[in-house]
Enzyme design. Structure first.
Site, short mmCIF file in Angstrom:
data_model
loop_
_atom_site.label_atom_id
_atom_site.label_comp_id
_atom_site.label_asym_id
_atom_site.label_seq_id
_atom_site.Cartn_x
_atom_site.Cartn_y
_atom_site.Cartn_z
N HIS A 87 29.65 96.09 58.06
CA HIS A 87 30.03 97.85 58.67
C HIS A 87 28.36 97.60 58.01
O HIS A 87 28.39 98.83 58.47
CB HIS A 87 31.34 98.29 58.74
CG HIS A 87 31.90 98.05 59.76
ND1 HIS A 87 33.09 97.29 59.79
CD2 HIS A 87 31.32 97.90 61.41
CE1 HIS A 87 33.38 97.21 60.76
NE2 HIS A 87 33.09 96.96 61.82
N ARG A 135 31.49 103.35 68.90
CA ARG A 135 31.81 103.26 67.52
C ARG A 135 32.15 104.57 67.21
O ARG A 135 32.16 105.04 66.00
CB ARG A 135 31.32 102.36 66.44
CG ARG A 135 30.94 101.48 67.30
CD ARG A 135 31.16 100.50 65.16
NE ARG A 135 30.33 99.02 65.17
CZ ARG A 135 29.84 98.38 65.66
NH1 ARG A 135 28.78 99.02 65.84
NH2 ARG A 135 29.69 97.11 65.99
N ARG A 145 34.54 102.93 72.28
CA ARG A 145 36.47 103.03 71.57
C ARG A 145 36.46 103.96 70.71
O ARG A 145 36.00 104.81 70.24
CB ARG A 145 35.32 101.14 71.26
CG ARG A 145 37.38 101.52 69.71
CD ARG A 145 36.52 100.24 69.37
NE ARG A 145 35.43 100.38 68.04
CZ ARG A 145 34.87 99.83 66.59
NH1 ARG A 145 35.03 98.01 67.18
NH2 ARG A 145 33.99 99.86 65.60
N ASN A 177 32.85 90.35 66.06
CA ASN A 177 32.82 90.02 64.68
C ASN A 177 34.18 89.50 64.03
O ASN A 177 34.10 89.22 63.13
CB ASN A 177 32.62 91.35 64.51
CG ASN A 177 30.34 91.72 64.68
OD1 ASN A 177 30.47 90.62 64.84
ND2 ASN A 177 30.83 93.10 64.99
N ASP A 178 35.17 90.56 64.89
CA ASP A 178 36.45 90.59 63.97
C ASP A 178 36.94 88.98 64.76
O ASP A 178 37.20 88.45 63.98
CB ASP A 178 36.75 91.84 64.66
CG ASP A 178 36.73 92.55 63.14
OD1 ASP A 178 37.38 92.37 62.08
OD2 ASP A 178 36.73 93.91 63.71
N ARG A 187 34.86 89.17 57.07
CA ARG A 187 33.75 88.79 57.60
C ARG A 187 32.95 89.87 57.02
O ARG A 187 31.32 90.02 56.62
CB ARG A 187 33.30 90.04 58.72
CG ARG A 187 34.25 91.49 58.05
CD ARG A 187 34.22 91.76 59.73
NE ARG A 187 33.22 93.06 60.77
CZ ARG A 187 33.58 94.02 61.17
NH1 ARG A 187 34.56 93.73 61.97
NH2 ARG A 187 32.79 94.47 61.50
C1 PEP Z 1 33.53 93.41 66.32
O1 PEP Z 1 34.49 92.97 65.47
O2 PEP Z 1 32.78 91.94 67.47
C2 PEP Z 1 33.10 94.73 67.12
C3 PEP Z 1 32.13 94.78 67.20
O3 PEP Z 1 33.90 96.19 66.46
P1 PEP Z 1 32.95 96.10 64.70
O4 PEP Z 1 32.13 95.60 64.40
O5 PEP Z 1 33.03 97.60 64.67
O6 PEP Z 1 34.69 95.51 64.27
MG MG Z 2 35.89 95.34 65.50
#
Ligand code: PEP
Ligand code: MG
Length: 520
Positions: A176, A274, A308, A420-421, A431
């Site tokens: 992040h 976000r 979100r 990402n997750d 990550r």
């Molecule tokens: C993700 O997980 O790809 C996503 C867009 O949410 P964040 O990166 O805020 O966890």
């Molecule tokens: Mg995420």
């Protein structure tokens, strides 16, 4: 590893970490140690007071509150007492702060939430007593490249305008901290081994696209880098128009934002707001009114917005939630799962989103993070619709949800794939890990297969399925994702022009051919 494109050059300054406490020292003059304790607490309080005066709003309030804690006469009395009993100043401070932290934590509720603040104060006071640099963000009074072992999202969110670029020794491309840097258009490089060994003041050139960090530039070379970066920013800022392939297949290009400050012209709306980024540093829950104001600021400035709901957990702790520490936080109570223990938080947020929509006449789409089962999707959908929200969706970040995308879409109006997750959970690789990045690479066919399942489900249901993870902003991957069938790509504003160019260079069939090749 470059994680936020753009170039910059300037003198680097390292962010000091928490001081290391040496072994206790034999004390000859306990009175002098007690005086040193008092001086350290005064210095910390005065420093925070100065920072509070220079800050505004919420940040100023937090700094003032911290300055008051450092001024607490009971804390002073405790630490001085320990020094008079024979402890050296640094250990007396350490022991007094630790005692107070435990006492606060035992009280529970709001006071327990402040316990973490005491650690920050302790590090500052101990650093002063040991004559070490104050930990925390530097404030040198001139533009600089910030170098750190690692940064928290809260540190990154609090960076001033004088930071030219970020370089960290640790961290991964979808952490992040990297995402916040990209949101601000700040060039950033992570996993740069050895950078903390360079002395402060070294002039470094940073390329956040290639990941190159050049040390020892001359003033002339640094000025050339900055001039080239300005010209590139101007060129990219002129890129406009809807996204699509060379043969006219439309692909919405949307923005990932953390607040209204990240909005930029040139995209077709917001694909990921976000909301937790608004409240990273908060020890008290944001009120309904405050939330309405923050959401309305975005809704009033952009027609199409996907919001979100709060996504707390792992590297994005929200102190005001007061969630207990977990052994395995990425697999614990995070994202929508927080609703299991604190349902009022989601209720208030949905009310605030609905009110901001009414106030601005907007029709935001609303989605939940970390949805795992169809039952969770159904419950979220019902709750949101009861509040008057018309378009309800979910992030696809957990493989279980991707595999059941078709069923999820019976409950929902759209899906947004968080690569990402989804990569983290598909490949069982943290990550934020700086040496497992091959496993987090979104080009891995297993991840692409899951994206293809979601896109197919969307096509069959006639509902949009976008990608809002960092993969969407990669000009090499973007055509491939379109070839897999996703209908929109959401990314940091800095990434939009390059993705637009990449899509416009290929036909839909060429994108599909790339997707097939990648899957094979
Ligand atoms: C993700 O997980 O790809 C996503 C867009 O949410 P964040 O990166 O805020 O966890
Ligand atoms: Mg995420």
């Amino acid at each position: 590893m470059g994680v936020s494109p753009g170039r910059a050059a300037g003198p680097m300054i390292r962010m000091a970490g928490p001081p290391e406490l040496p072994s206790p020292r034999a004390v000859a003059d306990p009175g002098a140690e007690a005086a040193a304790v008092a001086k350290a607490l005064q210095a910390v309080s005065a420093d925070l007071g100065l920072r509070a005066a220079a800050a505004q709003g919420e940040a100023a309030e937090i700094l003032e509150a911290l300055a008051m804690i450092a001024d607490d006469p009971m804390l002073l009395e405790d630490a001085e007492g320990r020094a008079r009993d024979g402890m050296d100043a640094a250990h007396a401070l350490e022991a007094a702060f630790t005692g107070h932290r435990e006492a606060l934590a035992a009280l529970g509720g709001y006071l327990a939430e402040r316990a973490a603040d005491l650690d920050d104060l302790k590090h500052r006071a101990v650093a002063f007593a040991l004559d070490l640099p104050m930990p925390g963000l530097p404030a040198p009074g001139h533009p600089y490249v910030l170098v750190a072992e690692d940064l928290s999202p809260a540190d990154t969110a609090g960076l001033g305008q004088d930071v030219l670029a970020l370089v960290t020794e640790r961290g991964g491309p979808t952490s992040h901290t990297a995402i916040l840097a990209r949101g601000r258009g700040l060039p950033a490089v992570v996993a740069c081994a050895g950078v903390m060994d360079l002395p402060d003041g070294t002039v470094v050139g940073v390329d956040g696209g290639t990941g190159e960090v050049a040390a020892g530039l001359s003033a002339q070379e640094a000025a050339e880098v900055m001039a080239a970066a300005r010209a590139e920013r101007r060129r990219l800022a002129e890129s406009r128009g809807p996204g699509g392939t060379a043969d006219g297949h439309p692909v919405k290009l949307l923005l990932n934002i953390g607040s209204a400050e990240d909005l930029r012209p040139g995209a077709e709306g917001v694909g990921l707001f976000r909301t937790e980024f608004l409240f990273l540093d908060r020890t008290r829950a944001p009120s309904f009114e405050e939330q309405v104001a923050a959401y309305a600021q975005v809704f009033g400035n952009e027609e199409h917005v996907i919001v979100r709901t709060l996504d707390a957990g792992t590297d994005k702790p929200l102190p005001f939630l007061g969630l207990p520490r977990e052994d395995n936080p990425a697999l614990g109570v995070r994202g929508l799962r927080v609703d299991r223990v604190l349902p009022a938080v989601l209720d208030t947020q949905l009310d605030a989103i609905a009110e901001a929509a009414r106030a601005t006449g907007a029709r935001p789409w609303v989605m939940a993070p970390m949805v795992t089962t169809v039952a969770e999707a159904g419950d979220f959908s019902r709750r949101a619709r009861e509040k008057g929200i018309v378009t309800v969706g979910a992030m696809i970040e957990v493989p279980a949800a991707a595999l059941r995308a078709g069923r999820l879409l019976r409950e929902l109006d759209f899906l947004s794939i968080g690569t990402n997750d989804l990569a983290q959970y598909t490949f069982a690789a943290d990550r934020q890990h700086s040496t497992l990045t091959d496993l987090l690479d979104p080009r891995q066919p297993a991840l692409l297969e899951l994206i293809a399942i979601c896109a197919r489900a969307g096509r069959e249901a006639g509902k949009p399925v976008g990608v809002c993870g960092e993969a969407a902003g990669d000009p090499v991957l973007a055509p491939l994702l379109v070839g897999l069938g996703v209908t929109s790509l959401s990314m940091a504003a800095v990434s939009v022009p390059a993705v637009r160019e990449a899509l416009a260079a290929l036909t839909l069939e060429e994108c599909r051919a790339r997707a097939r090749t990648a899957l094979d």
